[in-house]
Write an enzyme that holds these catalytic residues in place. Structure first.
Site, short mmCIF file in Angstrom:
data_model
loop_
_atom_site.label_atom_id
_atom_site.label_comp_id
_atom_site.label_asym_id
_atom_site.label_seq_id
_atom_site.Cartn_x
_atom_site.Cartn_y
_atom_site.Cartn_z
N LYS A 1 44.25 -4.29 16.92
CA LYS A 1 43.40 -3.28 17.56
C LYS A 1 42.09 -3.91 18.03
CE LYS A 1 41.82 0.68 18.99
NZ LYS A 1 41.75 1.92 18.21
N SER B 1 40.20 2.97 12.91
CA SER B 1 39.92 1.59 13.32
C SER B 1 38.84 1.03 12.39
CB SER B 1 39.46 1.54 14.78
OG SER B 1 40.50 1.93 15.65
N LYS C 1 30.75 0.28 17.24
CA LYS C 1 31.33 -0.03 15.94
C LYS C 1 32.47 -1.05 16.08
CE LYS C 1 34.70 2.17 14.51
NZ LYS C 1 35.88 2.88 14.01
#
Length: 299
Positions: free
Chosen positions: A177, A102, A245
């Site tokens: 995502k 990701s 993150k």
């Protein structure tokens, strides 16, 4: 399904069960990891260990990545002894890289352009479903890249995914995502607030999934995280620093596109508070620990 010689970089909590599914499907899989013991742990399952990513590029036409962040992806692909270090010279077989990490959409587009200049396709294929989805082979994959590349690798990914959706060009999978993570992180934060409210109101928070089953608040996340927030000793399924993150990346994408995201902004501050409290390595359920500050008069 055709059998392939594959490479895989990053056999961590998610990557290891994905590799086992590929092996069970009959593929030959060479594995590399920065910490060799994680790769060596898969030898008993039939994997071969590679000394460098470059070795994978010489052995496999498709190499899959599942690493921590954009810097790690760039290092594995273009760093010293990386998959494409020095270009695609004699003996290099890799023709497509599938990135399950990701990372920011703009970083994906830059990396995909560099790979394309060397004649290598790039599919950004982040996943959703968590460790349980990886173990059960039921991950949802949101893919970006050329349609021909996505179509070519989909039979391989089907070893551990129940759904593969092509969302558009390079970076589209990563953007999807981010949408997923905006929903997931906000929902887990809301579940933590509900657990905290239940506790302070004197009711058994552990019974929330039972009480809310079948209603609008019912969800996989509710059933997963209430037990993790109310019980001790459960195996971690990820660290809050990973959520941080992702939410920082969401904030950057929101700024680039001019998208108001006030809920994601609040979750971002909650995660920064968690890090300041020393909870960066805590399980995803650690949201609830941030909310456990004593009330006035409590020790």
């Amino acid at each position: 399904m055709d059998k392939h010689e594959l490479g895989f970089c990053g056999p961590g909590l998610m990557g290891a069960p994905m590799i086992r599914h590929l092996l069970r499907a009959g593929h030959a899989v060479r594995v590399w990891n920065r910490s060799p013991q994680k790769a060596e742990a898969l030898v008993a399952d039939g994997a071969q260990v590679a000394a460098t990513p470059r070795e994978l590029a010489r052995a496999a036409e498709v190499v899959l990545l599942c690493v921590a962040d954009a810097a790690a992806v760039e290092s594995v692909v273009f760093g010293e002894e990386g998959l494409l270090a020095g270009g695609t010279g004699e003996g290099v077989r890799v023709r497509c890289i599938v990135d399950h990490s990701s990372i920011p959409p703009d970083a994906t587009r830059r990396l995909a352009e560099r790979a394309a200049a060397l004649g290598v396709g790039w599919v950004d294929a982040p996943v959703s479903g968590g460790v349980a989805g990886a173990q059960n082979g039921t991950l949802a994959i949101m893919a970006g890249g050329a349609a021909t590349d996505v179509e070519a690798v989909s039979p391989i990914l089907a070893a551990y995914a129940s759904r593969i959706t092509h969302m558009g060009g390079a970076g589209a999978g990563q953007t999807t995502k981010l949408c997923n993570q905006a929903i997931v992180t906000a929902t887990v934060a809301a579940i933590a607030e509900a657990v905290s409210l239940a506790r302070r109101s004197g009711i058994d928070a552990a019974k929330l999934p039972e009480a809310l089953a079948g209603g609008w608040a019912d969800s996989t996340l509710l059933r997963t995280f209430v037990p993790r927030m109310t019980q001790d000793g459960l195996e971690p399924i990820g660290a809050l620093k990973t959520f941080q993150k992702d939410v920082d990346t969401i904030a950057a994408a929101a700024m680039q596109t001019g998208t108001p995201m006030p809920v994601a902004g609040t979750v971002q501050q909650l995660l920064r508070l968690a890090a300041a409290m020393g909870l960066a390595q805590a399980d995803f359920s650690g949201f609830v620990d941030v909310l456990q500050t004593p009330r006035t008069g409590e020790a």
